[in-house]
Design a protein around this motif. Structure first.
Motif, PDB file in Angstrom:
ATOM      1  N   GLY A   7       0.818  -1.213   0.000  1.00  9.23           N
ATOM      2  CA  GLY A   7       0.000   0.000   0.000  1.00  9.23           C
ATOM      3  C   GLY A   7       0.849   1.259   0.000  1.00  9.23           C
ATOM      4  N   GLY A   8       1.929   1.223  -0.777  1.00 11.75           N
ATOM      5  CA  GLY A   8       2.880   2.340  -0.787  1.00 11.75           C
ATOM      6  C   GLY A   8       2.351   3.621  -1.403  1.00 11.75           C
ATOM      7  N   THR A   9       1.171   3.570  -2.030  1.00  7.51           N
ATOM      8  CA  THR A   9       0.585   4.785  -2.603  1.00  7.51           C
ATOM      9  C   THR A   9      -0.541   5.330  -1.727  1.00  7.51           C
ATOM     10  OG1 THR A   9      -0.795   3.321  -3.921  1.00  7.51           O
ATOM     11  CG2 THR A   9       1.138   4.252  -5.011  1.00  7.51           C
ATOM     12  N   LEU A  12      -1.053   6.332   4.473  1.00  8.34           N
ATOM     13  CA  LEU A  12      -0.019   5.951   5.431  1.00  8.34           C
ATOM     14  C   LEU A  12       1.251   5.478   4.725  1.00  8.34           C
ATOM     15  CD1 LEU A  12       0.858   5.425   8.333  1.00  8.34           C
ATOM     16  CD2 LEU A  12      -0.265   3.187   8.205  1.00  8.34           C
ATOM     17  N   GLY A  13       1.077   4.641   3.692  1.00  7.31           N
ATOM     18  CA  GLY A  13       2.238   4.105   2.983  1.00  7.31           C
ATOM     19  C   GLY A  13       3.124   5.204   2.420  1.00  7.31           C
ATOM     20  N   LYS A  14       2.503   6.213   1.816  1.00  8.93           N
ATOM     21  CA  LYS A  14       3.268   7.330   1.234  1.00  8.93           C
ATOM     22  C   LYS A  14       4.072   8.054   2.307  1.00  8.93           C
ATOM     23  CE  LYS A  14       0.340   9.828  -1.078  1.00  8.93           C
ATOM     24  NZ  LYS A  14      -0.520  10.552  -1.961  1.00  8.93           N
ATOM     25  N   LEU A  31      -1.931  -0.778  -6.227  1.00 10.98           N
ATOM     26  CA  LEU A  31      -2.915  -1.526  -7.010  1.00 10.98           C
ATOM     27  C   LEU A  31      -3.402  -0.798  -8.255  1.00 10.98           C
ATOM     28  CD1 LEU A  31      -4.859  -4.007  -7.115  1.00 10.98           C
ATOM     29  CD2 LEU A  31      -6.530  -2.552  -5.986  1.00 10.98           C
ATOM     30  N   GLY A  32      -3.475   0.531  -8.210  1.00 10.07           N
ATOM     31  CA  GLY A  32      -4.150   1.320  -9.246  1.00 10.07           C
ATOM     32  C   GLY A  32      -3.567   1.161 -10.636  1.00 10.07           C
ATOM     33  N   ASN A  33      -4.357   1.618 -11.610  1.00  6.88           N
ATOM     34  CA  ASN A  33      -3.925   1.523 -13.003  1.00  6.88           C
ATOM     35  C   ASN A  33      -3.094   2.727 -13.397  1.00  6.88           C
ATOM     36  OD1 ASN A  33      -4.931  -0.962 -13.816  1.00  6.88           O
ATOM     37  ND2 ASN A  33      -7.002  -0.104 -13.821  1.00  6.88           N
ATOM     38  N   ASP A  48      -1.820  -7.007  -6.584  1.00  9.05           N
ATOM     39  CA  ASP A  48      -3.096  -7.130  -5.872  1.00  9.05           C
ATOM     40  C   ASP A  48      -2.920  -8.079  -4.678  1.00  9.05           C
ATOM     41  OD1 ASP A  48      -5.807  -7.817  -5.124  1.00  9.05           O
ATOM     42  OD2 ASP A  48      -6.416  -7.058  -7.086  1.00  9.05           O
ATOM     43  N   LEU A  49      -3.535  -7.759  -3.573  1.00 11.86           N
ATOM     44  CA  LEU A  49      -3.418  -8.632  -2.392  1.00 11.86           C
ATOM     45  C   LEU A  49      -3.978 -10.022  -2.646  1.00 11.86           C
ATOM     46  CD1 LEU A  49      -4.237  -6.308   0.638  1.00 11.86           C
ATOM     47  CD2 LEU A  49      -2.182  -7.695   0.350  1.00 11.86           C
ATOM     48  N   SER A  50      -4.836 -10.154  -3.653  1.00 11.02           N
ATOM     49  CA  SER A  50      -5.380 -11.481  -3.960  1.00 11.02           C
ATOM     50  C   SER A  50      -4.377 -12.327  -4.757  1.00 11.02           C
ATOM     51  CB  SER A  50      -6.694 -11.355  -4.739  1.00 11.02           C
ATOM     52  OG  SER A  50      -6.444 -10.682  -5.953  1.00 11.02           O
ATOM     53  N   GLY A  54       2.118 -13.867  -6.604  1.00  2.00           N
ATOM     54  CA  GLY A  54       2.919 -12.661  -6.829  1.00  2.00           C
ATOM     55  C   GLY A  54       3.640 -12.240  -5.560  1.00  2.00           C
ATOM     56  N   TYR A  55       2.930 -12.316  -4.419  1.00  2.00           N
ATOM     57  CA  TYR A  55       3.582 -11.961  -3.154  1.00  2.00           C
ATOM     58  C   TYR A  55       4.635 -12.990  -2.773  1.00  2.00           C
ATOM     59  CZ  TYR A  55       1.045  -7.749  -2.087  1.00  2.00           C
ATOM     60  OH  TYR A  55       0.591  -6.462  -2.132  1.00  2.00           O
ATOM     61  N   GLY A  56       4.363 -14.270  -3.109  1.00  2.00           N
ATOM     62  CA  GLY A  56       5.353 -15.313  -2.833  1.00  2.00           C
ATOM     63  C   GLY A  56       6.654 -15.027  -3.564  1.00  2.00           C
ATOM     64  N   ALA A  71      -1.716  -2.037   2.973  1.00  2.00           N
ATOM     65  CA  ALA A  71      -2.612  -2.173   1.811  1.00  2.00           C
ATOM     66  C   ALA A  71      -3.955  -2.753   2.222  1.00  2.00           C
ATOM     67  CB  ALA A  71      -1.958  -3.070   0.756  1.00  2.00           C
ATOM     68  N   GLY A  72      -4.954  -2.386   1.468  1.00  2.00           N
ATOM     69  CA  GLY A  72      -6.276  -2.964   1.702  1.00  2.00           C
ATOM     70  C   GLY A  72      -7.352  -1.976   1.333  1.00  2.00           C
ATOM     71  N   LEU A  73      -8.588  -2.401   1.513  1.00  2.00           N
ATOM     72  CA  LEU A  73      -9.720  -1.516   1.253  1.00  2.00           C
ATOM     73  C   LEU A  73      -9.903  -0.638   2.479  1.00  2.00           C
ATOM     74  CD1 LEU A  73     -12.054  -4.164  -0.401  1.00  2.00           C
ATOM     75  CD2 LEU A  73     -10.822  -2.294  -1.531  1.00  2.00           C
ATOM     76  N   TYR A 110       1.335  -4.550  11.503  1.00  3.26           N
ATOM     77  CA  TYR A 110      -0.044  -4.515  11.012  1.00  3.26           C
ATOM     78  C   TYR A 110      -0.741  -3.306  11.620  1.00  3.26           C
ATOM     79  CZ  TYR A 110      -4.897  -5.965  10.378  1.00  3.26           C
ATOM     80  OH  TYR A 110      -6.223  -6.012  10.044  1.00  3.26           O
ATOM     81  N   ILE A 111      -1.573  -2.647  10.824  1.00  2.00           N
ATOM     82  CA  ILE A 111      -2.183  -1.400  11.303  1.00  2.00           C
ATOM     83  C   ILE A 111      -3.621  -1.651  11.742  1.00  2.00           C
ATOM     84  CG2 ILE A 111      -2.527   1.054  10.784  1.00  2.00           C
ATOM     85  CD1 ILE A 111       0.369   0.040  10.229  1.00  2.00           C
ATOM     86  N   SER A 112      -3.906  -1.310  12.976  1.00  4.00           N
ATOM     87  CA  SER A 112      -5.261  -1.485  13.488  1.00  4.00           C
ATOM     88  C   SER A 112      -6.117  -0.267  13.120  1.00  4.00           C
ATOM     89  CB  SER A 112      -5.230  -1.696  14.998  1.00  4.00           C
ATOM     90  OG  SER A 112      -6.515  -2.050  15.466  1.00  4.00           O
TER      91      SER A 112
END
Ligand SMILES: NC(=O)c1ccc[n+]([C@@H]2O[C@H](COP(=O)([O-])OP(=O)(O)OC[C@H]3O[C@@H](n4cnc5c(N)ncnc54)[C@H](OP(=O)(O)O)[C@@H]3O)[C@@H](O)[C@H]2O)c1
Length: 153
Positions: A7-9, A12-14, A31-33, A48-50, A54-56, A71-73, A110-112
Motif C-alpha cells: 500500500g505504498g501509494t 499511510l504508505g506514502k 494496485l491502481g492503473n 493485488d493482495l489477492s 505474486g507476493y510469494g 494495503a487494503g480496502l 499490522y495497522i489497526s
C-alpha cells in the motif's frame, strides 16, 4: 534494512516512504492503473493482495526483513456494501502476508483501526474491549484474532 511496504501509494504508505531514510531499501506495492516511477532507494511493484503467487515471488526475491502492511480496502462505506471483497482483501489478503512473514522470518507491522471500538467508552487502551459498529471494524478484529491471537474481548 529491506522493508516491504504494502500500500505504498496510500495515505499511510506514502508518509512511511517519505520518512524511510536513505539506509532503508524499500519495496512498495500498489494496485491502481497507473505507472509510478522508482526513485532512490524505493522501488514500486503493482500487486493485488489477492495475487498470492505474486507476493510469494516478491518475498522470495526481495527477502524483506520488515513488512509494514498498510494495503487494503480503506473505506468503511465501500466495505459495508462489498462484504465479500472486503473479507477477501482485508482478512484473507492479510492472512497471506502474515503467512509469508512467518515463512521468511520477516517482522510484520499490522495497522489497526479505531473502527474496532464503538466510541462509547473512550479513552481506549490495549486492554479495552473491542466492539466494532461496522463490517470494516469487524474485519479488522477478525484479522487481529486470526493472525495475531489478540481478541480484545
Ligand atoms: N487513514 C486513516 O485515517 C487510518 C486510521 C486508522 C487506521 N488506518 C489503517 O491504516 C492502514 C492504511 O490506511 P490508509 O488510509 O493509508 O489507506 P489508503 O489511503 O486507502 O491506501 C490503501 C492502499 O492499499 C492499496 N490497495 C487497495 N486495494 C488493494 C488490493 N486489493 N491489493 C493491493 N493493494 C491494494 C492502495 O493502492 P492504490 O493507491 O494503487 O489504489 C493503497 O496503496 C489501513 O489498514 C487502515 O485501516 C488508517
Amino acid at each position: 534494512m529491506r522493508t516491504l511496504i504494502t500500500g505504498g501509494t496510500g495515505l499511510l504508505g506514502k508518509a512511511l516512504i517519505e520518512e524511510g531514510g536513505p539506509s532503508r531499501k524499500i519495496m512498495a506495492t500498489y494496485l491502481g492503473n497507473y505507472m509510478i516511477g522508482d526513485h532512490g532507494n524505493v522501488k514500486y511493484v503493482k500487486l493485488d493482495l489477492s495475487d498470492t503467487g505474486g507476493y510469494g515471488k516478491l518475498f522470495n526475491e526481495f527477502k524483506p526483513e520488515i513488512v509494514i502492511h498498510t494495503a487494503g480496502l480503506g473505506s468503511p462505506d465501500y466495505v459495508e456494501k462489498n462484504r465479500k471483497e472486503g473479507w477477501e482483501i482485508n482478512v484473507k489478503g492479510t492472512q497471506h502476508i502474515a503467512d509469508y512473514c512467518r515463512d521468511h522470518g520477516s517482522k510484520l507491522v499490522y495497522i489497526s483501526s479505531n473502527g474496532i471500538y464503538d466510541g462509547e467508552r473512550a479513552p481506549y487502551n490495549e486492554d479495552s474491549k473491542a466492539l466494532p459498529i461496522n463490517y470494516y471494524g469487524e474485519l479488522k478484529l477478525e484479522s487481529h484474532i486470526r493472525q495475531f491471537g489478540i481478541s480484545f474481548r
